[in-house]
Design an enzyme around this catalytic site. Sequence first.
Site, PDB file in Angstrom:
ATOM      1  N   LYS A  30       0.834  -1.215   0.000  1.00  0.00           N
ATOM      2  CA  LYS A  30       0.000   0.000   0.000  1.00  0.00           C
ATOM      3  C   LYS A  30       0.861   1.256   0.000  1.00  0.00           C
ATOM      4  O   LYS A  30       0.478   2.285  -0.568  1.00  0.00           O
ATOM      5  CB  LYS A  30      -0.960   0.008   1.195  1.00  0.00           C
ATOM      6  CG  LYS A  30      -2.306  -0.592   0.862  1.00  0.00           C
ATOM      7  CD  LYS A  30      -2.315  -2.082   0.856  1.00  0.00           C
ATOM      8  CE  LYS A  30      -2.585  -2.809  -0.371  1.00  0.00           C
ATOM      9  NZ  LYS A  30      -2.447  -4.263  -0.278  1.00  0.00           N
TER      10      LYS A  30
ATOM     11  N   GLY B 224      -4.136 -12.248  -9.981  1.00  0.00           N
ATOM     12  CA  GLY B 224      -4.896 -12.209  -8.725  1.00  0.00           C
ATOM     13  C   GLY B 224      -4.686 -10.868  -8.042  1.00  0.00           C
ATOM     14  O   GLY B 224      -4.157  -9.923  -8.641  1.00  0.00           O
TER      15      GLY B 224
ATOM     16  N   GLU C 213      -2.439 -14.909 -17.326  1.00  0.00           N
ATOM     17  CA  GLU C 213      -3.319 -15.587 -16.366  1.00  0.00           C
ATOM     18  C   GLU C 213      -3.808 -16.895 -16.985  1.00  0.00           C
ATOM     19  O   GLU C 213      -4.271 -16.914 -18.125  1.00  0.00           O
ATOM     20  CB  GLU C 213      -4.502 -14.658 -16.025  1.00  0.00           C
ATOM     21  CG  GLU C 213      -5.659 -15.296 -15.295  1.00  0.00           C
ATOM     22  CD  GLU C 213      -5.284 -15.906 -13.945  1.00  0.00           C
ATOM     23  OE1 GLU C 213      -4.675 -15.214 -13.111  1.00  0.00           O
ATOM     24  OE2 GLU C 213      -5.605 -17.097 -13.717  1.00  0.00           O
TER      25      GLU C 213
ATOM     26  N   SER D 254       3.005 -14.622  -9.189  1.00  0.00           N
ATOM     27  CA  SER D 254       2.059 -14.485  -8.070  1.00  0.00           C
ATOM     28  C   SER D 254       0.880 -15.407  -8.339  1.00  0.00           C
ATOM     29  O   SER D 254      -0.170 -15.001  -8.813  1.00  0.00           O
ATOM     30  CB  SER D 254       1.719 -13.008  -7.941  1.00  0.00           C
ATOM     31  OG  SER D 254       0.447 -12.725  -8.123  1.00  0.00           O
TER      32      SER D 254
ATOM     33  N   GLY E 134      -0.399 -17.634  -6.032  1.00  0.00           N
ATOM     34  CA  GLY E 134      -0.988 -18.151  -4.795  1.00  0.00           C
ATOM     35  C   GLY E 134       0.058 -18.340  -3.718  1.00  0.00           C
ATOM     36  O   GLY E 134       1.256 -18.119  -3.947  1.00  0.00           O
TER      37      GLY E 134
ATOM     38  N   ASP F 131      -3.301 -17.554   7.777  1.00  0.00           N
ATOM     39  CA  ASP F 131      -2.969 -18.155   6.475  1.00  0.00           C
ATOM     40  C   ASP F 131      -2.601 -19.624   6.577  1.00  0.00           C
ATOM     41  O   ASP F 131      -2.641 -20.344   5.574  1.00  0.00           O
ATOM     42  CB  ASP F 131      -1.775 -17.420   5.845  1.00  0.00           C
ATOM     43  CG  ASP F 131      -2.165 -16.107   5.187  1.00  0.00           C
ATOM     44  OD1 ASP F 131      -3.307 -15.657   5.390  1.00  0.00           O
ATOM     45  OD2 ASP F 131      -1.319 -15.534   4.471  1.00  0.00           O
TER      46      ASP F 131
ATOM     47  N   HIS G 263     -23.668  14.796   1.944  1.00  0.00           N
ATOM     48  CA  HIS G 263     -23.532  15.275   0.566  1.00  0.00           C
ATOM     49  C   HIS G 263     -22.482  16.372   0.499  1.00  0.00           C
ATOM     50  O   HIS G 263     -22.478  17.253   1.353  1.00  0.00           O
ATOM     51  CB  HIS G 263     -24.860  15.823   0.059  1.00  0.00           C
ATOM     52  CG  HIS G 263     -24.751  16.403  -1.318  1.00  0.00           C
ATOM     53  ND1 HIS G 263     -24.676  15.607  -2.446  1.00  0.00           N
ATOM     54  CD2 HIS G 263     -24.642  17.690  -1.744  1.00  0.00           C
ATOM     55  CE1 HIS G 263     -24.551  16.383  -3.507  1.00  0.00           C
ATOM     56  NE2 HIS G 263     -24.528  17.652  -3.109  1.00  0.00           N
TER      57      HIS G 263
HETATM   58  C1  LIG Z   1       2.009  -8.582  -1.506  1.00  0.00           C
HETATM   59  C2  LIG Z   1       0.907  -8.945  -0.547  1.00  0.00           C
HETATM   60  C3  LIG Z   1      -0.098  -8.017  -0.300  1.00  0.00           C
HETATM   61  C4  LIG Z   1      -1.112  -8.334   0.593  1.00  0.00           C
HETATM   62  N1  LIG Z   1      -2.085  -7.402   0.801  1.00  0.00           N
HETATM   63  C5  LIG Z   1      -3.092  -7.678   1.652  1.00  0.00           C
HETATM   64  C6  LIG Z   1      -4.087  -6.713   1.917  1.00  0.00           C
HETATM   65  O1  LIG Z   1      -4.064  -5.608   1.378  1.00  0.00           O
HETATM   66  N2  LIG Z   1      -5.074  -7.032   2.796  1.00  0.00           N
HETATM   67  C7  LIG Z   1      -5.126  -8.258   3.413  1.00  0.00           C
HETATM   68  O2  LIG Z   1      -6.047  -8.507   4.201  1.00  0.00           O
HETATM   69  N3  LIG Z   1      -4.190  -9.198   3.175  1.00  0.00           N
HETATM   70  C8  LIG Z   1      -3.175  -8.939   2.324  1.00  0.00           C
HETATM   71  N4  LIG Z   1      -2.203  -9.872   2.122  1.00  0.00           N
HETATM   72  C9  LIG Z   1      -2.301 -11.168   2.840  1.00  0.00           C
HETATM   73  C10 LIG Z   1      -1.820 -11.013   4.287  1.00  0.00           C
HETATM   74  O3  LIG Z   1      -0.496 -10.534   4.283  1.00  0.00           O
HETATM   75  C11 LIG Z   1      -1.893 -12.356   5.018  1.00  0.00           C
HETATM   76  O4  LIG Z   1      -3.202 -12.872   4.907  1.00  0.00           O
HETATM   77  C12 LIG Z   1      -1.560 -12.184   6.483  1.00  0.00           C
HETATM   78  O5  LIG Z   1      -0.249 -11.688   6.653  1.00  0.00           O
HETATM   79  C13 LIG Z   1      -1.678 -13.528   7.231  1.00  0.00           C
HETATM   80  O6  LIG Z   1      -1.374 -13.325   8.571  1.00  0.00           O
HETATM   81  P1  LIG Z   1      -0.797 -14.509   9.473  1.00  0.00           P
HETATM   82  O7  LIG Z   1      -0.661 -13.933  10.845  1.00  0.00           O
HETATM   83  O8  LIG Z   1      -1.615 -15.713   9.302  1.00  0.00           O
HETATM   84  O9  LIG Z   1       0.631 -14.860   8.868  1.00  0.00           O
HETATM   85  P2  LIG Z   1       1.914 -13.991   8.510  1.00  0.00           P
HETATM   86  O10 LIG Z   1       1.585 -12.562   8.364  1.00  0.00           O
HETATM   87  O11 LIG Z   1       2.562 -14.674   7.372  1.00  0.00           O
HETATM   88  O12 LIG Z   1       2.838 -14.105   9.793  1.00  0.00           O
HETATM   89  C14 LIG Z   1       3.419 -15.303  10.181  1.00  0.00           C
HETATM   90  C15 LIG Z   1       4.635 -15.005  11.031  1.00  0.00           C
HETATM   91  O13 LIG Z   1       5.063 -16.199  11.664  1.00  0.00           O
HETATM   92  C16 LIG Z   1       6.482 -16.265  11.629  1.00  0.00           C
HETATM   93  N5  LIG Z   1       6.852 -17.673  11.766  1.00  0.00           N
HETATM   94  C17 LIG Z   1       6.599 -18.702  10.928  1.00  0.00           C
HETATM   95  N6  LIG Z   1       7.030 -19.871  11.459  1.00  0.00           N
HETATM   96  C18 LIG Z   1       7.574 -19.560  12.658  1.00  0.00           C
HETATM   97  C19 LIG Z   1       8.174 -20.336  13.686  1.00  0.00           C
HETATM   98  N7  LIG Z   1       8.260 -21.663  13.599  1.00  0.00           N
HETATM   99  N8  LIG Z   1       8.630 -19.685  14.776  1.00  0.00           N
HETATM  100  C20 LIG Z   1       8.546 -18.332  14.894  1.00  0.00           C
HETATM  101  N9  LIG Z   1       7.967 -17.559  13.951  1.00  0.00           N
HETATM  102  C21 LIG Z   1       7.480 -18.170  12.861  1.00  0.00           C
HETATM  103  C22 LIG Z   1       6.825 -15.649  10.275  1.00  0.00           C
HETATM  104  O14 LIG Z   1       8.170 -15.213  10.271  1.00  0.00           O
HETATM  105  C23 LIG Z   1       5.825 -14.493  10.241  1.00  0.00           C
HETATM  106  O15 LIG Z   1       6.367 -13.353  10.875  1.00  0.00           O
HETATM  107  C24 LIG Z   1      -1.141  -9.590   1.252  1.00  0.00           C
HETATM  108  C25 LIG Z   1      -0.130 -10.516   1.029  1.00  0.00           C
HETATM  109  C26 LIG Z   1       0.884 -10.197   0.145  1.00  0.00           C
HETATM  110  C27 LIG Z   1       1.966 -11.196  -0.072  1.00  0.00           C
END
Ligand SMILES: Cc1cc2nc3c(=O)[nH]c(=O)nc-3n(C[C@H](O)[C@H](O)[C@H](O)COP(=O)(O)OP(=O)(O)OC[C@H]3O[C@@H](n4cnc5c(N)ncnc54)[C@H](O)[C@@H]3O)c2cc1C
Length: 477
Positions: free
Chosen positions: A60, A194, A215, A281, A283, A324, A456
């Site tokens: 962003k 995507g 795509e 990109s 997935g 995720d 408005h």
């Molecule tokens: C380019 C891009 C743009 C995006 N834009 C958006 C958006 O605009 N809006 C939106 O809603 N989503 C967006 N997303 C998706 C969003 O980033 C993810 O859905 C979100 O980050 C998921 O959160 P999470 O907490 O599940 O995992 P993550 O954010 O991936 O965090 C997981 C963390 O766990 C840590 N970790 C992993 N394994 C271990 C371990 N064994 N020990 C210690 N630490 C560990 C990793 O280092 C990481 O810091 C985007 C993704 C990308 C790639």
Amino acid sequence: MADTKQFDVVVIGGGPGGYIAAIRAAQLGFNVACVDEWKNAKGGPAPGGTCTNVGCIPSKALLQSSEHYEQAHHHFADHGIQVEGLTMDVSKMLARKDTVVKQNNDGILYLFKKNKITFFHGRASFVKTDATGYELKVAGAAEESISAKHVIVATGSNARALPGTPFDEENILSNDGALRVGAVPKKLGLIGAGVIGLEMGSVWRRLGAEVTVLEGLPTFLGAVDEQIAKEAKKAFDKQGLKIELGVKVGEIKSGKDGVSIAYTTAKGEAQTLSVDKLIVSIGRVPNTIGLNAEAVGLKLDERGAIVVDDDCKTNLPNVWAVGDVVRGPMLAHKAEEEGVAVAERIAGQHGHVNFNTVPWVIYTSPEIAWVGQTEQQLKAAGRAYKAGTFPFLANGRARALGDTTGMVKFLADATTDEILGVHMVGPQVSELISEAVVAMEFKASAEDIARICHAHPSLSEATKEAALAVDKRTLNF
Ligand SMILES: Cc1cc2nc3c(=O)[nH]c(=O)nc-3n(C[C@H](O)[C@H](O)[C@H](O)COP(=O)(O)OP(=O)(O)OC[C@H]3O[C@@H](n4cnc5c(N)ncnc54)[C@H](O)[C@@H]3O)c2cc1C
């Protein structure tokens, strides 16, 4: 290794799922630790996960910078503003993005302190389980042993590479490399139209790159309401973003002169695309690398996602997983909602996530946002519905802004008038969609929105008018 440190709740991962779960658990009175391994450029902690470091926030920041550039280049003149000698300093844009990321990293470290959460910088892995809970090892600057009755796994996801074409982050870029390109490429290729692909493609196109998106699917943005996706495609075509649908990607060769991508078009013609950089990109893959899930028998599915039920419970007692790394949309706000709900369930409360009202946003220009069901989903389900649309062309504020692309569309039940889906493409719809989310959360009818007084001139009047359109009684169109 030092003595084992004991906690009520250990959260693995400090992304939006993990750090929010940790904060909510601490608010509920638990002794909480959060472990995150992400390192900044200096090797220090950078909590916030993909979202903060290489996802939502930096993308962003770059979208904002590139939008300013495009406005100055192409649209300021309409307002009588002449800009001469306009240049783009990409390294400054990237440095600004890095500052924004750091502000967010620091903000999370502050929140950990404020909520008395113990933060460990390193990789957590399961060691064993017994009647009292789970023992974990943290491999960081020093090795630590920690244990807890409850564990929340929020280890996120990684970019999926094309088979046989690993990311080198020089020529073949994941989202990480795509956010660090040091100069505007003359030609940029993108595989995958995507959300992430379109956002990244938009950044570099606005800065002057010739962007081609390949795509595999025959339809553009298949998950988006068809009418909205068509409107968006028209706008992207006009901007010069080349999008080829239904292609089959073949051999990819990367060398010092760039990347060549052999592909077959939807009509079966063999083509080669030559570009300076290629962003893949296609997935993301759930991440459990290094977690040692086998040590405790944590169950994964065939995609590598942690198997959970509707309440984010895994197959192990008191082990939960969110974000995720589990089923459902890979969105930061979905991860956060799951994190809050799990912390509340651990406290014996009834945390709940309403998956029907999770909003989706694509931050291109025009922006695309939606909540609920699409027209094609309602048709497939045989649900009787009424539709109403209102174009931004007929909205006074949009005209004043100089951005009249797109529309708002309401879908409501044919009998009860309950809102079933709201779909938007146009200016600032990432903000406008919240009204629709609130309405659907409260099971509002289209008439409820139509009867609410909207300021408005505002873009939100298009939302009211689209709700009125459901009953064929728009006032301004
Ligand atoms: C380019 C891009 C743009 C995006 N834009 C958006 C958006 O605009 N809006 C939106 O809603 N989503 C967006 N997303 C998706 C969003 O980033 C993810 O859905 C979100 O980050 C998921 O959160 P999470 O907490 O599940 O995992 P993550 O954010 O991936 O965090 C997981 C963390 O766990 C840590 N970790 C992993 N394994 C271990 C371990 N064994 N020990 C210690 N630490 C560990 C990793 O280092 C990481 O810091 C985007 C993704 C990308 C790639």
